[in-house]
Enzyme design. Structure first.
Site, mmCIF file in Angstrom:
data_model
loop_
_atom_site.group_PDB
_atom_site.id
_atom_site.type_symbol
_atom_site.label_atom_id
_atom_site.label_comp_id
_atom_site.label_asym_id
_atom_site.label_seq_id
_atom_site.Cartn_x
_atom_site.Cartn_y
_atom_site.Cartn_z
ATOM 1 N N ARG A 142 -6.443 -33.877 -23.489
ATOM 2 C CA ARG A 142 -6.722 -32.500 -24.061
ATOM 3 C C ARG A 142 -8.010 -32.267 -24.452
ATOM 4 O O ARG A 142 -8.721 -33.069 -24.804
ATOM 5 C CB ARG A 142 -5.867 -32.234 -25.470
ATOM 6 C CG ARG A 142 -4.059 -32.034 -25.148
ATOM 7 C CD ARG A 142 -3.268 -31.690 -26.168
ATOM 8 N NE ARG A 142 -3.448 -32.981 -27.354
ATOM 9 C CZ ARG A 142 -4.316 -32.840 -28.459
ATOM 10 N NH1 ARG A 142 -5.142 -31.754 -28.606
ATOM 11 N NH2 ARG A 142 -4.138 -33.834 -29.075
ATOM 12 N N HIS A 155 4.160 -29.743 -35.206
ATOM 13 C CA HIS A 155 3.948 -30.693 -34.405
ATOM 14 C C HIS A 155 4.610 -32.020 -35.203
ATOM 15 O O HIS A 155 4.201 -33.002 -35.621
ATOM 16 C CB HIS A 155 2.660 -31.136 -34.418
ATOM 17 C CG HIS A 155 1.917 -32.025 -33.271
ATOM 18 N ND1 HIS A 155 0.759 -32.720 -33.616
ATOM 19 C CD2 HIS A 155 2.522 -32.598 -32.393
ATOM 20 C CE1 HIS A 155 0.760 -33.738 -32.526
ATOM 21 N NE2 HIS A 155 1.656 -33.393 -31.740
ATOM 22 N N TYR A 185 -4.385 -32.488 -16.568
ATOM 23 C CA TYR A 185 -3.908 -33.696 -17.780
ATOM 24 C C TYR A 185 -2.781 -32.821 -18.523
ATOM 25 O O TYR A 185 -2.846 -31.622 -18.879
ATOM 26 C CB TYR A 185 -5.197 -33.998 -18.637
ATOM 27 C CG TYR A 185 -4.427 -34.642 -19.763
ATOM 28 C CD1 TYR A 185 -3.989 -35.835 -19.780
ATOM 29 C CD2 TYR A 185 -4.197 -33.911 -20.905
ATOM 30 C CE1 TYR A 185 -3.284 -36.686 -20.859
ATOM 31 C CE2 TYR A 185 -3.663 -34.671 -22.021
ATOM 32 C CZ TYR A 185 -3.175 -35.680 -21.958
ATOM 33 O OH TYR A 185 -2.697 -36.111 -23.095
ATOM 34 N N LYS A 219 2.343 -27.935 -25.460
ATOM 35 C CA LYS A 219 1.371 -27.819 -26.712
ATOM 36 C C LYS A 219 1.059 -26.181 -26.505
ATOM 37 O O LYS A 219 1.024 -25.600 -27.600
ATOM 38 C CB LYS A 219 0.132 -28.387 -26.660
ATOM 39 C CG LYS A 219 0.244 -29.984 -26.528
ATOM 40 C CD LYS A 219 0.885 -30.483 -27.778
ATOM 41 C CE LYS A 219 0.925 -31.979 -27.774
ATOM 42 N NZ LYS A 219 1.672 -32.479 -28.989
ATOM 43 N N ARG A 249 -0.050 -42.424 -20.083
ATOM 44 C CA ARG A 249 1.123 -41.766 -20.557
ATOM 45 C C ARG A 249 2.187 -42.152 -19.717
ATOM 46 O O ARG A 249 2.021 -42.344 -18.472
ATOM 47 C CB ARG A 249 0.976 -40.424 -20.656
ATOM 48 C CG ARG A 249 -0.108 -39.717 -21.594
ATOM 49 C CD ARG A 249 0.323 -39.591 -22.832
ATOM 50 N NE ARG A 249 -0.583 -39.117 -23.891
ATOM 51 C CZ ARG A 249 -0.454 -38.441 -24.894
ATOM 52 N NH1 ARG A 249 0.836 -38.121 -25.256
ATOM 53 N NH2 ARG A 249 -1.586 -37.936 -25.827
ATOM 54 N N SER A 259 -1.608 -36.579 -33.005
ATOM 55 C CA SER A 259 -1.536 -37.286 -31.529
ATOM 56 C C SER A 259 -1.716 -38.741 -31.843
ATOM 57 O O SER A 259 -3.049 -39.086 -32.198
ATOM 58 C CB SER A 259 -2.551 -36.481 -30.918
ATOM 59 O OG SER A 259 -2.134 -35.254 -30.851
ATOM 60 N N CYS A 292 -0.441 -41.283 -33.021
ATOM 61 C CA CYS A 292 -0.397 -41.776 -34.475
ATOM 62 C C CYS A 292 1.205 -42.535 -34.659
ATOM 63 O O CYS A 292 1.526 -42.899 -35.755
ATOM 64 C CB CYS A 292 -0.533 -41.064 -35.774
ATOM 65 S SG CYS A 292 -2.478 -40.877 -35.977
ATOM 66 N N ASP A 332 8.063 -35.342 -30.747
ATOM 67 C CA ASP A 332 6.705 -34.577 -30.636
ATOM 68 C C ASP A 332 6.782 -33.114 -31.239
ATOM 69 O O ASP A 332 5.710 -32.618 -31.911
ATOM 70 C CB ASP A 332 6.290 -34.351 -29.201
ATOM 71 C CG ASP A 332 4.693 -33.975 -29.456
ATOM 72 O OD1 ASP A 332 3.913 -34.759 -30.120
ATOM 73 O OD2 ASP A 332 4.202 -33.211 -28.306
HETATM 74 C C1 OXD Z 1 -0.550 -35.053 -28.323
HETATM 75 C C2 OXD Z 1 0.696 -35.161 -27.173
HETATM 76 O O1 OXD Z 1 -1.668 -35.004 -27.545
HETATM 77 O O2 OXD Z 1 1.931 -34.988 -27.798
HETATM 78 O O3 OXD Z 1 -0.083 -34.639 -29.208
HETATM 79 O O4 OXD Z 1 0.426 -35.329 -26.059
HETATM 80 MN MN MN Z 2 1.784 -34.402 -29.817
#
Ligand code: OXD
Ligand code: MN
Length: 592
Positions: free
Chosen positions: A75, A232, A203, A212, A372, A254, A256, A281
């Site tokens: 991002r 989130h 991306y 998002k 990913r 993100s 974590c 998420d």
């Molecule tokens: C983030 C995702 O970047 O969930 O938080 O992809």
């Molecule tokens: Mn996320």
């Protein structure tokens, strides 16, 4: 221009598609229906374009690998804008562009951008089909990769148009990859127009507009105006051996470990316990008629961080991604399988995420740190049976967690709702590879929403505080830190499945089953309330992981100053007072 028959009579939609097509000038317009036959055609098209490559049919049936441009792997927060009529509405933590300027600037980039390409019209639903909580979006994109991802991440195609009907409201999303050039990359949100324009990237977080952009940035704005919350957060249900299921929502920045936590497998000690995944998420939460907070997961798949995912850290995810999964920027094995750092011993030879040969022992990472997997939630063996429940699941506890090597203890419970909001609002975390920028520096990431809140963050805290009034049974609020280290940089807490120990205490507290010990920061487990039988941690390390150091906390409170100053215009008074109260408690302790 060649157009597949629009399967809708929604005039607002038809007119908008026509005007965007006029702007972008595609050769073809393809109305995506979401059928299996169409999926076969889109996959063939992506293979033909070289956008994806097949993986081994034996090892990964229905799976493909894609590589993004090396300049387009995360991002881009510095290129993400909230385009509200005034700068104040976007607030000081968001980049702002005036709507007229943004439409003009991006309009010039979109002009003719799809010449020689197909414009896919992707109707999708965020949330269970038919649920009054759900939102409908239409993404116009020239990327077949986006369409393949949206098919996994959302309820895409005909069902979305059926739900929209002839008059329904929808989010207007427009995306073009252009030439994937960071100099011509912008992700702009127009909350008042329910519109998202994204250019120059391919991306996930920048271009899968349901995630998002709609579910969080536009969603949080809608939540504020309509009286609900877009967060989130993962959502999980814990089932006790007696069959009682208690639901928890948890916010972590993100990369974590949200996906790991959402798919936790309890250790042996917790025989008979089971964790069900609702989402990994995003949570959309509303107060139900019973005064409890009810949450849905708007997504239908997982866009998970691959590195670090293994049978040890997340066996559920490893099984989920066995089939029908799209991998991006991971490494490829000689026998057509995938590999990434943290999966286990690497094979002797790989092809790295940039298509270069890689040999075992090479200092270079074979997979990109933000590589990913995009996998259908339906593949998850522990998927909650209530994931499609139109009114969601009732939340008994909310957890905030950051990635902190020092200072923050393993777990604590807030004194009350406002104190919990303060803990969430001041959450600090070390930055990760999920966003472009330096990794490993502590930044304030309020409620893990810093990159995702679509309006002024001080107003967002006020919205959190205001929700309490409507909640007869508010969830209890907790803070956790799985990432504390000792003096030598070794993680003190084993994490992963062992986080069940902490989760169990959280449930016990939320359900009023155990007492707790008061500290300056909040309630913590008493002596034996946190079950540590069989955990690989010494008493000394456990006391280190739970330690609340007055001096460190005085520094931590000072480190919150920048956030408080930035948000001074709208920061609710309760937040300022919570901080001062904590400071006073810490100073008194420090003197004693
Ligand atoms: C983030 C995702 O970047 O969930 O938080 O992809
Ligand atoms: Mn996320």
């Amino acid at each position: 221009m060649d157009i597949t028959t629009p399967p809708t009579r929604n005039h607002a939609l038809l007119d908008w598609v026509a005007s965007m097509a006029k702007l972008c000038g595609p050769d073809h317009i393809h109305w995506v229906t979401g059928t299996d036959a169409e999926h076969g055609e889109l996959t063939a098209e992506a293979l033909k374009q070289g956008v994806i490559k097949p993986l081994s049919k034996e090892k990964r049936p229905g799976c493909y690998i894609a590589y993004s441009s090396p300049n387009d792997v995360a991002r881009v927060e510095h290129l993400t804008f909230i385009c509200t009529p005034t700068k104040e509405e976007a607030g000081p933590t968001n980049n702002w562009m005036a709507p007229d300027e943004a439409y003009k600037k991006l309009g010039a980039l979109f002009e003719g951008s799809m010449k020689g390409r197909t414009m896919y019209v992707v109707p999708y639903v965020m949330g269970p089909l038919g649920s009054p909580f759900s939102k409908i979006g239409i993404e116009l994109t020239d990327s077949v990769y986006v369409v393949l991802n949206m098919r996994i991440m959302t309820r895409m195609g005909r069902p979305a148009l059926d739900m929209l009907g002839d008059h329904g409201e929808f989010n207007h999303g427009l995306h073009s990859m252009l030439d994937v050039n960071p100099d011509r990359r912008f992700i702009c949100h127009f909350p008042q127009d329910n519109t998202i324009w994204s250019v120059g990237s391919n991306y996930g977080g920048n271009v899968l507009l349901g995630k998002k952009c709609l579910a969080l940035r536009i969603g949080s704005y809608l939540g504020k105006t309509e009286g609900w919350m877009a967060e989130h957060m993962l959502i999980l249900g814990v089932e006790s051996p007696e069959g009682q299921v208690t639901y928890v929502a948890a916010a972590f920045p993100s990369a974590c470990g949200k996906t790991n936590f959402a798919m936790l497998i309890p250790p042996k000690r917790f025989n008979g316990w089971r964790v069900w995944t609702v989402g990994d998420d995003i949570a959309w939460m509303r107060v139900g008629p019973d005064g409890r907070l009810w949450a849905i997961n708007p997504e239908a798949g997982y866009f998970g961080v691959a590195p670090g995912t293994s049978f040890y850290s997340n066996a559920t995810a490893m099984n989920t991604i066995r089939k029908d999964t799209l991998f991006t920027n991971v490494a490829l094995t000689e026998d057509g399988d995938v590999w990434w750092e943290g999966m286990g011993t690497p094979p002797e030879h790989l092809t790295d995420w940039q298509g270069r040969p890689w040999v075992k022992g090479s200092p270079e990472k074979a997979a990109h740190p933000n590589s990913r997997f995009t996998a259908p939630a339906a593949n998850n063996a522990n998927l909650s049976p209530f994931v499609e429940n139109p009114s969601g699941v009732p939340i008994s506890a909310i957890i905030f967690g950051g990635r902190r090597a020092t200072t923050v203890p393993l777990v604590l419970q807030s004194f009350n709702w406002a104190h919990g909001v303060y803990l969430g609002a001041t959450l600090g975390s070390e930055t990760t590879a999920a966003a472009v920028g330096k990794v490993g520096v502590v930044r304030r990431d309020p409620m893990a929403m810093l990159p995702f809140c679509g309006y002024d963050m001080g107003e967002y805290f006020a919205h959190w505080l205001a929700m309490q009034k409507k909640l007869v049974h508010p969830p209890k609020i907790f803070m956790v830190n799985w990432f504390r280290q000792d003096e030598n940089g070794k993680f003190l807490w084993p994490g992963y499945g062992e986080n069940m120990r902490v989760l169990k205490w959280v449930l016990d507290r939320a359900l009023g089953h155990v007492g707790a010990q008061e500290t300056v920061l909040g309630w913590v487990p008493r002596g034996t309330d946190l079950d540590l039988a069989g955990v690989d941690i010494s008493e000394e390390d456990f006391s280190k992981v739970m330690r609340i150091d007055t001096k460190e906390w005085l520094v931590e409170i000072d480190a919150q100053q920048e956030l408080f100053e930035r948000l001074a215009r709208t920061m609710p008074k309760e937040m300022v007072l919570q901080r001062e109260l904590l400071r006073a408690r810490l100073e008194r302790l420090d003197q004693d």
